[in-house]
Design a protein around this motif. Structure first.
Motif, PDB file in Angstrom:
ATOM      1  N   PHE A 121      -7.414   2.977   3.581  1.00  0.00           N
ATOM      2  CA  PHE A 121      -7.236   1.513   3.078  1.00  0.00           C
ATOM      3  C   PHE A 121      -6.635   0.764   4.276  1.00  0.00           C
ATOM      4  O   PHE A 121      -7.256  -0.240   4.566  1.00  0.00           O
TER       5      PHE A 121
ATOM      6  N   ARG B 174      -6.791   3.726  -7.897  1.00  0.00           N
ATOM      7  CA  ARG B 174      -7.621   2.652  -8.339  1.00  0.00           C
ATOM      8  C   ARG B 174      -7.577   2.129  -9.766  1.00  0.00           C
ATOM      9  O   ARG B 174      -7.318   0.710  -9.847  1.00  0.00           O
TER      10      ARG B 174
ATOM     11  N   VAL C 223     -14.409  10.137   0.904  1.00  0.00           N
ATOM     12  CA  VAL C 223     -12.968  10.231   0.289  1.00  0.00           C
ATOM     13  C   VAL C 223     -11.800   9.729   1.186  1.00  0.00           C
ATOM     14  O   VAL C 223     -11.084   8.777   0.547  1.00  0.00           O
TER      15      VAL C 223
ATOM     16  N   PRO D   1      -0.447   9.997  -1.012  1.00  0.00           N
ATOM     17  CA  PRO D   1      -1.700   9.265  -0.204  1.00  0.00           C
ATOM     18  C   PRO D   1      -2.802   8.949  -0.726  1.00  0.00           C
ATOM     19  O   PRO D   1      -3.363   8.271   0.035  1.00  0.00           O
ATOM     20  N   TRP D   2      -2.785   9.106  -1.907  1.00  0.00           N
ATOM     21  CA  TRP D   2      -4.185   8.487  -2.533  1.00  0.00           C
ATOM     22  C   TRP D   2      -3.942   6.984  -3.082  1.00  0.00           C
ATOM     23  O   TRP D   2      -3.088   6.768  -3.649  1.00  0.00           O
ATOM     24  N   ILE D   3      -5.064   6.203  -3.080  1.00  0.00           N
ATOM     25  CA  ILE D   3      -5.088   5.054  -3.715  1.00  0.00           C
ATOM     26  C   ILE D   3      -5.280   5.309  -5.289  1.00  0.00           C
ATOM     27  O   ILE D   3      -6.261   5.885  -5.684  1.00  0.00           O
TER      28      ILE D   3
ATOM     29  N   GLN E 168       0.635  -1.311   0.148  1.00  0.00           N
ATOM     30  CA  GLN E 168      -0.015  -0.105  -0.095  1.00  0.00           C
ATOM     31  C   GLN E 168       0.838   1.206  -0.126  1.00  0.00           C
ATOM     32  O   GLN E 168       0.237   2.246   0.022  1.00  0.00           O
TER      33      GLN E 168
ATOM     34  N   ARG F 168     -10.471   6.403  -0.685  1.00  0.00           N
ATOM     35  CA  ARG F 168      -9.571   6.855  -1.769  1.00  0.00           C
ATOM     36  C   ARG F 168      -8.081   7.099  -1.185  1.00  0.00           C
ATOM     37  O   ARG F 168      -7.225   7.318  -2.156  1.00  0.00           O
ATOM     38  N   THR F 169      -8.006   6.937  -0.045  1.00  0.00           N
ATOM     39  CA  THR F 169      -6.533   7.251   0.673  1.00  0.00           C
ATOM     40  C   THR F 169      -5.988   6.026   1.157  1.00  0.00           C
ATOM     41  O   THR F 169      -6.497   5.083   1.328  1.00  0.00           O
ATOM     42  N   ARG F 170      -4.542   6.313   0.980  1.00  0.00           N
ATOM     43  CA  ARG F 170      -3.801   4.783   1.717  1.00  0.00           C
ATOM     44  C   ARG F 170      -4.303   4.720   3.223  1.00  0.00           C
ATOM     45  O   ARG F 170      -4.414   3.447   3.544  1.00  0.00           O
TER      46      ARG F 170
ATOM     47  N   ARG G 248      -9.317   0.263   6.969  1.00  0.00           N
ATOM     48  CA  ARG G 248     -10.453  -0.620   6.700  1.00  0.00           C
ATOM     49  C   ARG G 248      -9.579  -1.914   6.527  1.00  0.00           C
ATOM     50  O   ARG G 248     -10.524  -2.911   7.106  1.00  0.00           O
TER      51      ARG G 248
ATOM     52  N   VAL H  75      -0.623   3.147  -5.079  1.00  0.00           N
ATOM     53  CA  VAL H  75      -1.164   4.297  -4.671  1.00  0.00           C
ATOM     54  C   VAL H  75      -0.024   5.441  -5.386  1.00  0.00           C
ATOM     55  O   VAL H  75       1.090   5.384  -6.235  1.00  0.00           O
TER      56      VAL H  75
END
Lengths: 459, 376
Positions: free
Chosen positions: B227, A329, B218, A325-327, A316, B222-224, B230, A322
């Motif tokens: 994630f 997708r 968000v 800081p954003w995943i 991650q 949408r963020t590490r 969760r 990533v």
């Protein structure tokens, strides 16, 4: 075993008890057919007495409501005396030793009218003299006409206690033998099989560059027991180092220590040139350690998340999952698709939950994930456990290919064929210590097996 | 496999129409149960529900529903952040009340003028809520104290601490009412004339609540950080193996939950009462737990749940005109929560079995024409 005790349904075939076919939907069905199970891990309530533990769930009633402890105590006494178990009904379980607890477990099963007892690795938790006592009890039970199914991977014990031995390997019956006419050595041969995995690659890809170096690694549990003691080894690029050992001899703790999931004392732990002994798990992973965990459900997957989220797990902090800081997708999804295709993960799509896949396909997904991002070192704990033969061959192929490309692999397995076939170097672990170095080119599974149990002369 | 608790707290996602069907069924079921109770009590259920509906659709009541709903929603968000990673912040209640006391005193002191004062009040509330929740987080991490126990006890302490602060330090007596010094007029949150036909204004914090809901979504999806949060909630062992520092996550999540909790009292403080006194609303934290369960921690689900709750709460007084005790509404709220949990559980089991079958079928089908397999 789970099927016999009604915890799982068979896909095909039938079970007969006393000649009549039965089918079990729940453990209660199995109990009413006279089958009782003594679990490896005791299921007793410490703060209740022996009596209360035994009757728990099948309490004798008096007048519909009140508990009839007197009747229960009488019945327990009868059973205990009949089979010579020597159980005292009014002692709290917390005051009992392990051997006594086991006898309570057996009594619990007998109390429910079992005529067939399944004992799952009953000696795993016992010290030698307790084992002797247990075997005396078991002989007593057999004399009284009970049937006992004794599951163990300790060969000498099986030979001592059994009247008939059935060897199971990878879920199929290999042979049924008479303990009188078989030696421990022959039994070991049957257990591990003699055929080695094919195609075997023997041309060495081992280089001189050390990828992981471990010096004097010791792990203690919270209560001060030493479970790994002064373990040292080097794994070079392109080398597969196999660790052989009966399960529970410190392999799991060793792996968790190297992954940084468990505190340990270590003189030196270096990955390439970097000292990683103070790195966090995340940093070790990002630094190039791939990890195929022993228990994929507990440590490898988020079962109720889609495959593409599982692709991110453990990765991650890295691309393509990533961006800052954003995943990412789109990136994660595209890369999951790549893994699904390259590693032949059979799935209708990357949006299904990991739980919906078969064990083999879950494992292929994990292997694919851990191979991405160019790892330097791969820790593979039982990489093919519980997967079908096709997936097993595929996983072995991936490991060989990666090894040829310069990956260092720490392989821990209970499958001796796998260990001998894949490893360039083999070490045997027993009670947390490396007790032997073995040359996989010359060792037979039988020799390895005896080294693992400490029975052999260390090769 | 997920446990029942995981599913109850919405850490397991539900897909498609089933996710909508479950709560709708639960509400219908709750209406039925309430009707039975009303019939037993000799009242007319249809009349009761008509009264509720009539009253609830008047412009003035709609504004009130929105205003109470805003507080409920923020409270549910605070609880849900914890739920998503297996943390039970039962202490939202104490966190918001203590935060409101301190923030009210800061606002009443009027150290800075106007909008700056609003910002200062909000910031102090957030900080106090976060710090108060951090105590439970640190106790859990360093001493292994269950956050359920510690937050419940911290609630009691917060109550005592709050009254002590008001009576001994911040309080001024206005008539019979002991409360903090009122926040000056220039630092009141302006209302919004959102609904026509009534002079009552919608609390300005509705904007903050909506923004919070969006931010919640968000951050989690949408963020590490989200994630990892969760992942920890779904499987702590897998999170540890993946390099998530669970201790850090526990503290950070508790702090976040507490920070959001600090905002719960702000609509009331800056938009209605302008001071903290004995009349300040209580128990909002517990309402938040019910709404988070009802909305399965989904930002939209919780918004609907908050409005439903608020509607029931505000209309309940009307029932007294029909000689029906308003507590009947509490029965209905309780039944909704219970039945929604059961409904989600049933839906979840159905979905798991269905998905496994579907995957099995899709993989079995292409076995005959081998070309199709490549497409998989």
């Amino acid at each position: 075993m789970k099927i016999l005790y009604g915890m799982q349904r068979p896909d095909e075939g039938e079970i007969r008890v006393d000649g009549s076919p039965v089918s079990f939907h729940t453990p209660a069905d199995a109990i009413s057919a006279g089958i009782g199970m003594v679990h490896q891990h005791f299921m007793l309530a410490d703060n209740l007495t022996v009596l209360e533990n035994v009757v728990l769930g099948s309490e004798p009633r008096r007048g519909g409501l009140a508990l009839d402890f007197a009747a229960a105590r009488r019945k327990i006494k009868e059973i205990s005396d009949a089979y010579g178990l020597g159980v005292r009904p009014d002692v709290p379980v917390e005051e009992l030793g392990v051997g006594d607890r086991q006898r309570v477990e057996i009594l619990k099963v007998l109390y429910r009218g079992a005529r067939i007892l399944i004992l799952d690795e009953p000696t795993a938790v016992l010290v030698p003299h307790e084992v002797d006592e247990l075997f005396d009890n078991l002989r007593g039970l057999v004399r009284e006409g009970l049937t006992i199914l004794f599951i163990s991977h300790k060969l000498d014990e099986v030979l001592r206690v059994a009247d008939a031995i059935t060897v199971i390997r990878r879920g199929t019956t290999v042979a049924t033998v008479d303990p009188e006419g078989v030696t421990s050595r022959k039994l070991a041969e049957l257990m591990v099989g003699s055929e080695l995995p094919s195609p075997e690659t023997r041309e060495s890809t081992v280089t001189d560059v050390v990828a992981l170096s471990v010096r004097d690694l010791t792990v203690r549990t919270g209560d001060g027991r030493t479970v790994v003691e002064n373990v040292s080894f080097d794994i070079r690029k392109g080398e597969v180092l196999g660790i052989a050992g009966v399960e529970g001899n410190g392999q799991a703790e060793l792996v968790e220590a190297i992954m940084g999931m468990r505190p340990c004392e270590v003189a030196a732990l270096t990955l390439g040139d970097a000292d990683i002994s103070h790195w966090s798990t995340l940093r070790r992973r990002a630094g190039g350690i791939g990890y195929i965990p022993e228990d994929r459900h507990r440590h490898g997957l988020l079962l109720e998340s889609p495959l593409w989220e599982n692709r991110i797990l453990g990765h991650q902090t890295r691309r393509p999952n990533v961006r800052g800081p954003w995943i990412d997708r789109a990136g994660a999804r595209a890369d999951t698709q790549r893994i699904v295709e390259d590693y032949d993960v059979r799935t209708p799509g990357i949006d299904v939950d990991a739980a919906a896949l078969s064990g083999g396909n879950q494992q292929k997904l994990i292997v694919g994930r851990e191979m991405s991002g160019d790892p330097v070192l791969l820790i593979a704990s039982h990489p093919t456990r519980g997967v079908d033969i096709g997936a097993q061959a595929a996983i072995w192929d991936h490991l060989r290919t990666a090894r040829a490309a310069g990956l260092a692999v720490l392989l821990i397995s209970a499958d001796l064929d796998e260990l001998i076939g894949l490893s360039d170097t083999l070490k045997v672990i027993l009670r947390g210590r490396i007790v032997a170095d073995v040359d996989p080119a010359n060792v037979t599974p039988e020799q390895l097996g005896s080294a693992m149990t400490g029975a052999g002369e260390g090769v | 496999m997920s446990g029942f608790l995981d599913r109850m707290l919405g850490r397991v996602r539900l897909g498609g129409w089933l996710a909508v069907a479950a709560p709708v069924l639960a509400v219908v079921f709750a209406v039925l149960i309430t009707s039975v109770v009303l019939l037993i009590a000799g009242k007319e259920p249809v009349e009761a529900f008509t009264t509720l509906a009539d009253y609830g659709t008047q412009p003035r009541s709609m504004v009130m529903t929105l205003n109470t709903g805003v507080m409920y929603y923020i409270s549910a968000l605070a609880v849900a952040v914890g739920f998503r990673m297996n943390l039970f912040n039962i202490g939202v209640d104490g966190q918001y009340r203590l935060a409101a006391v301190v923030a009210a005193a800061v606002g009443g002191a009027a150290v800075v003028p106007g909008v700056l004062n609003i910002v200062l009040v909000v910031v102090s509330a957030v900080v106090v809520g976060a710090l108060w929740a951090a105590i439970a987080g640190l106790l859990r991490v360093y001493r292994g104290v269950s956050e359920v126990i510690s937050t419940i006890m911290l609630n009691a302490i917060a109550t005592g601490l709050g009254s002590w602060l008001v009576s001994e330090h911040f309080g001024v007596l206005t008539g019979n009412d002991l409360g903090t010094r009122p926040i000056p007029d220039d630092a009141h949150m302006p209302g919004i004339p959102l609904i026509a036909g009534t002079p009552v204004l919608v609390n300005g914090f509705i904007v903050v609540a909506v923004l919070l809901g969006v931010a919640y979504w968000v951050v989690l999806t949408r963020t590490r950080f989200g994630f990892e949060l969760r992942a920890t909630g779904k499987s702590e062992s897998a999170a540890v193996a993946s390099g998530v520092s669970v201790k850090k996550m526990i503290v950070v999540t508790m702090v976040m939950s507490g920070a959001i909790a600090g905002l719960i009292g702000m609509p009331e403080l800056l938009g209605a009462s302008y001071k903290y006194s004995n009349n300040f609303p209580t128990d909002l934290g517990f309402t938040g737990i019910a709404i988070a369960l009802l909305g399965r921690n989904s930002p939209v689900g919780m918004a609907i749940g908050a409005l439903l709750w608020s509607f029931l709460y505000n209309s309940s007084n009307q029932l007294q005109l029909l000689d029906i005790p308003k507590e009947i509404v509490q029965i209905m709220q309780g039944v909704v929560v219970l039945s929604v949990i059961i409904a989600y559980e049933l839906v979840h089991r159905y979905r798991m079995v269905a998905e496994q079958r579907r995957v099995g079928r899709q993989l079995a089908a292409p076995a005959e024409p081998p070309k199709a397999e490549a497409a998989v």
